[in-house]
Design a protein around this motif. Sequence first.
Motif, short mmCIF file in Angstrom:
data_model
loop_
_atom_site.label_atom_id
_atom_site.label_comp_id
_atom_site.label_asym_id
_atom_site.label_seq_id
_atom_site.Cartn_x
_atom_site.Cartn_y
_atom_site.Cartn_z
N GLU A 89 0.83 -1.21 0.00
CA GLU A 89 0.00 0.00 0.00
C GLU A 89 0.87 1.26 0.00
N LYS A 116 -1.09 -5.97 -3.38
CA LYS A 116 -2.02 -5.50 -2.34
C LYS A 116 -3.34 -6.25 -2.43
N ALA A 117 -3.82 -6.44 -3.66
CA ALA A 117 -5.08 -7.17 -3.83
C ALA A 117 -4.94 -8.61 -3.34
N ASN A 157 -2.82 -9.69 -1.05
CA ASN A 157 -2.72 -9.66 0.42
C ASN A 157 -4.08 -9.45 1.07
N ASP A 158 -4.89 -8.56 0.48
CA ASP A 158 -6.23 -8.32 1.02
C ASP A 158 -7.08 -9.59 0.92
N LYS A 159 -6.92 -10.30 -0.19
CA LYS A 159 -7.68 -11.55 -0.37
C LYS A 159 -7.27 -12.59 0.67
N ASP A 181 -5.94 -12.01 3.61
CA ASP A 181 -6.42 -11.58 4.94
C ASP A 181 -7.90 -11.89 5.10
N GLN A 182 -8.68 -11.68 4.04
CA GLN A 182 -10.11 -11.97 4.11
C GLN A 182 -10.37 -13.46 4.30
#
Length: 523
Positions: free
Chosen positions: A422, A452-453, A455-457, A459-460
């Motif tokens: 980020e 980032k996408a 990593n967000d996935k 984490d979700q």
Amino acid sequence: MITDFHFLRPLWLLALLAAPLLVMLIGRRTDVRSQWQNMIAPHLLDHLLIEKGGRRWLQPVHLTAVLIVIAAIAAAGPTWQREKPPFVEDTAPLAIAIDLTETMNATDVSPTRLERAKLKVQDILSLRKGARTALFAYAGTAHMVLPLTDDANLIKTYLAALSPSIMPVTGRDTGRALQVAEDALSSETVPGTILFMTDGVERTAFDAFARYQGRNDLMVLGIGTADGGPVKTADGQFLTDATGARVRAKLDVDALKALQAASKAQVATVTPDDSDVRWIIRRIQSSFAQKTAEGLTRWYDAGWWLTIPIALLAALWFRRGWTVRWAVYLVAVGTVLPGVKAEAADRSFADLWFTPDQQGQRAIDRGDFQGAAGDFQDPAWQGVALFRIGRYQDAIDAFAQGDTAESYYNQGNALMHLDKAEEAIAAYQQALKRRPDWPEARQNLAVAEKRKADNDKQDQDAQQEAAGLDPDQIQFDDKGKKGKEGTVAGAPQTAEMWMRNIQVSPADLLARKFAIEAKDAVP
């Protein structure tokens, strides 16, 4: 080349005017005749002056003028060749696309065309130790097997698993394979090579090769013979046509020649020895050297070499009767040096001849990035040295002292190594604000956004698993027997999920991954 010779800082050449001016001024001051000619009649002056005999031709002023000339040229930065910037890799990335159509199992090349291609890939890896290589497979569809990696053993593991049976769609789409490989190399900061190992390129793909405008070099290694051979099937039998006759696959040499004529692709055919592999390696190296010289390099400042004649000429100041005030300083330093550590002595001596930034550059040239980090005063170059030794946070602090596009770009690179996607995105965006037409910054921004996408996935997914809500898991509400049975909608499976979760052989894993990608690609 001599035609490339120029000066990096040409304004310093104005200092050359000081040399003749100094000689003229000193000459007038030491000329007794010129001092008295306005006071004494010329016919008397000749009898009053006593000329000194044996006047030396080489005077201190002449040496000083020569030193000014050499120093001015050195400061102007003479150059005629280029050098790579510190973040450029020494070897070009290579993407190998292997044809997995059924005809690659033809036996005209022992043991089969496909197995021979695998052996050639292993030879390439042996000659490119430490270089990054990506692996792709294609037939009716095209897929990435492995991204760029320098792990030769990992490549060999997945290379052995390649066979026509893992491809979800039959046929051959070389144009699509070219696009997939090009996309994979688009984020690289240096140009690379895309190598196709195939027994033919369909005519419909010629246009894709002819229109190719990427910076990567294209190569095609044709595997097979013009006479052809029978094609083995997965069960060890031979492929037959509708009449029961064996299918004999032939290498279309004319089509390969036509491809080379219609595009910039370099084409060759497989050889029994390693001459084809060595041709590939030479081509990769020469193409990389040529393309980096075109735009990814900087001019090498050769001015520092002139410090050698400057030092030699300066030694003449020790001549008897000449000014040697600067030598007193050297003597004083020499009396102090024996009392300090050897390392400090070397540094003190280097301080006499080089600026801290020049000492840092010399340390980088020696590969001593740890020492360079302590030498540099320029924050940008200090950041480069810190980056190279893995001190990424310190490198970010150094780069942050600048407000240029390059400083933000380098901050983004360091942040990516710290997995701060980020923050890296913000840094790349600042770099593009200051230099909108910077392709490398735009490519790295895309990589950071993708990370980032991802990593967000992850984490979700982790949060869902921690909450006991795994995708594809059925949940029941049994409290008081009054709840209603329901299901949680499963998230669509992706190729990345298969890679993380399925414990199967490499061949089965690739087959399932390719099937998912082929299904997702259908409009």
